[in-house]
Motif scaffolding. Structure first.
Motif, PDB file in Angstrom:
ATOM      1  N   UNK A 133      -4.783 -11.797  -6.415  1.00 51.11           N
ATOM      2  CA  UNK A 133      -5.677 -11.751  -5.250  1.00 51.11           C
ATOM      3  C   UNK A 133      -4.973 -12.041  -3.933  1.00 51.11           C
ATOM      4  N   UNK A 134      -3.772 -12.621  -3.985  1.00 50.77           N
ATOM      5  CA  UNK A 134      -3.010 -12.899  -2.771  1.00 50.77           C
ATOM      6  C   UNK A 134      -2.029 -11.764  -2.532  1.00 50.77           C
ATOM      7  N   UNK A 135      -2.337 -10.846  -1.601  1.00 51.66           N
ATOM      8  CA  UNK A 135      -1.448  -9.700  -1.379  1.00 51.66           C
ATOM      9  C   UNK A 135      -0.118 -10.066  -0.749  1.00 51.66           C
ATOM     10  N   UNK A 136       0.014 -11.297  -0.271  1.00 51.88           N
ATOM     11  CA  UNK A 136       1.283 -11.702   0.332  1.00 51.88           C
ATOM     12  C   UNK A 136       2.367 -11.902  -0.724  1.00 51.88           C
ATOM     13  N   UNK A 137       1.957 -12.215  -1.973  1.00 52.24           N
ATOM     14  CA  UNK A 137       2.935 -12.387  -3.055  1.00 52.24           C
ATOM     15  C   UNK A 137       3.426 -11.017  -3.494  1.00 52.24           C
ATOM     16  N   UNK A 138       4.720 -10.746  -3.383  1.00 51.41           N
ATOM     17  CA  UNK A 138       5.213  -9.393  -3.674  1.00 51.41           C
ATOM     18  C   UNK A 138       5.215  -9.063  -5.159  1.00 51.41           C
ATOM     19  N   UNK A 139       4.801  -7.878  -5.466  1.00 48.24           N
ATOM     20  CA  UNK A 139       4.866  -7.285  -6.809  1.00 48.24           C
ATOM     21  C   UNK A 139       4.880  -5.790  -6.594  1.00 48.24           C
ATOM     22  N   UNK A 140       5.643  -5.058  -7.372  1.00 48.65           N
ATOM     23  CA  UNK A 140       5.864  -3.648  -7.074  1.00 48.65           C
ATOM     24  C   UNK A 140       4.560  -2.857  -7.007  1.00 48.65           C
ATOM     25  N   UNK A 151       6.532   3.250   0.158  1.00 46.63           N
ATOM     26  CA  UNK A 151       6.028   3.513  -1.195  1.00 46.63           C
ATOM     27  C   UNK A 151       7.135   3.943  -2.139  1.00 46.63           C
ATOM     28  N   UNK A 152       8.178   4.563  -1.610  1.00 45.01           N
ATOM     29  CA  UNK A 152       9.249   5.100  -2.450  1.00 45.01           C
ATOM     30  C   UNK A 152      10.010   3.973  -3.154  1.00 45.01           C
ATOM     31  N   UNK A 153      10.324   2.904  -2.435  1.00 48.75           N
ATOM     32  CA  UNK A 153      11.149   1.833  -3.024  1.00 48.75           C
ATOM     33  C   UNK A 153      10.486   1.196  -4.247  1.00 48.75           C
ATOM     34  N   UNK A 164       9.670   3.385 -11.893  1.00 51.38           N
ATOM     35  CA  UNK A 164      10.065   4.548 -12.690  1.00 51.38           C
ATOM     36  C   UNK A 164      11.375   4.302 -13.437  1.00 51.38           C
ATOM     37  N   UNK A 165      12.377   3.787 -12.729  1.00 56.22           N
ATOM     38  CA  UNK A 165      13.685   3.582 -13.355  1.00 56.22           C
ATOM     39  C   UNK A 165      13.608   2.508 -14.438  1.00 56.22           C
ATOM     40  N   UNK A 197      11.899   3.911 -17.422  1.00 57.06           N
ATOM     41  CA  UNK A 197      12.808   4.851 -18.075  1.00 57.06           C
ATOM     42  C   UNK A 197      13.853   4.127 -18.906  1.00 57.06           C
ATOM     43  N   UNK A 198      14.372   3.006 -18.411  1.00 63.67           N
ATOM     44  CA  UNK A 198      15.368   2.244 -19.162  1.00 63.67           C
ATOM     45  C   UNK A 198      14.821   1.745 -20.483  1.00 63.67           C
ATOM     46  N   UNK A 199      13.618   1.155 -20.467  1.00 66.93           N
ATOM     47  CA  UNK A 199      13.007   0.680 -21.711  1.00 66.93           C
ATOM     48  C   UNK A 199      12.695   1.839 -22.660  1.00 66.93           C
TER      49      UNK A 199
END
Length: 317
Positions: free
Chosen positions: A261-268, A286-288, A294-295, A298-300
């Motif tokens: 609920x806290x948008x300040x905490x970063x998560x992709x 949005x790309x980063x 995606x990468x 893909x690795x997993x």
């Protein structure tokens, strides 16, 4: 029965070996083939890089991920953003926060959600699968009825689209990071349950199980020391593949506003959702996070597919 359930059952059958004495050699051969697999090497490198970033990201981030240090440099209402520059490698977001710092710190949240979600699905699904498989294999008619009830319930869960089921669980539990973990974990439960149950059914008809019964061993001992250890190969592979799915689904829930609920905490996933409003003016926001998701997925996936091929007895030379 759904196509998803059929696919899980085929995977369980495909990856079995009925000779218990060859277990050690099977794993040695699998490790040899994994080391020789380029797909496994690429997947392992990607996963290792992601884990390292997730672990050390908060310490190497050049700035605090929530600090709006450069808020006066961006004007989202006029569509003016600061892109890549010497002090801000990924530019600034709509609140003047360093995107690179948020991307590094957000990797830990993404990894945490993926791993915990997978573990929830693995542990609960394995318990259900063991109970169902043991009942069907050694429980007689009463056990088969128990197995039927459990499997019909898992079939119902498998028939629902995974994202829809996760959204439904998250909506009931409320908005939080814990909710995302539980919701994504619930989606994984029927997959692990049916996969392990199918593996145990295949192993239940093996010669060594019949010999154990003839020797008068207790059913619990046969299940825990004979059937279960030889049924884990496809579950281990599925755990690797489920990590990729969990990361994608967790990001999707965060994107839909059901995450922290806290948008300040970063998560992709959160970063991707916040960048949506400004995609026309600054698409790189949005790309980063999207490329990171995606990468990593893909690795997993690459490592999981390589493990599946290495453990497949039909491909052993």
């Amino acid at each position: 029965m759904t196509k998803k359930a059929d696919k899980i059952d085929r995977l369980a059958e495909l990856m079995q070996t009925t000779e218990v004495t060859s277990g050690a050699s099977l794993w040695r051969e699998a490790m040899r083939r994994l080391r020789a697999s380029k797909m496994a090497a690429i997947g392992a490198v990607v996963i290792a890089a992601f884990v390292v970033i997730a672990l050390i990201g908060p310490w190497i981030a050049p700035y605090a991920p929530t600090a709006q240090t450069w808020r006066g440099d961006v004007f989202p209402n006029r569509g003016e953003f600061v892109g890549m520059r010497s002090g801000n490698w990924f530019g600034l977001d709509h609140l003047g926060r360093d995107v690179f710092s948020r991307w590094l710190v957000g990797a830990r949240q993404t990894l945490l959600v993926g791993v915990v979600s997978m573990l929830i699905g693995l542990v609960v699904g394995a318990l259900i699968g063991v109970c169902s498989g043991a009942a069907a294999t050694l429980g007689g008619r009463a056990g088969q009825r128990v197995d039927t009830v459990i499997m019909r319930f898992t079939d119902i869960m498998l028939s629902l689209p995974s994202l829809l089921l996760a959204v439904s669980v998250a909506a009931v539990l409320g908005q939080s990071l814990t909710t995302v973990m539980i919701a994504v974990g619930v989606v994984q439960i029927p997959v692990f349950a049916r996969l392990l149950r199918g593996s145990m059914l295949v192993q239940g008809g093996s010669d060594y199980v019949l010999a154990a019964k003839a020797l008068g061993l207790r059913k619990r001992r046969i299940v825990l020391t004979q059937i279960l250890p030889n049924s884990l190969s496809p579950v281990i592979v599925q755990a690797t593949l489920s990590l990729a799915t969990a990361i994608i689904e967790a990001a999707a829930l965060s994107y839909l506003g059901l995450g922290n609920p806290d948008p300040a905490i970063p998560e992709w996933g959160v970063m991707l959702a916040q960048a949506q409003r400004f995609f026309d003016n600054e698409p790189m926001m949005a790309v980063y996070p999207a490329v990171g998701i995606i990468i990593t997925a893909l690795g997993f996936t690459l490592l999981g597919e390589a493990m599946r091929e290495a453990l497949d007895p039909k491909l052993r030379g």
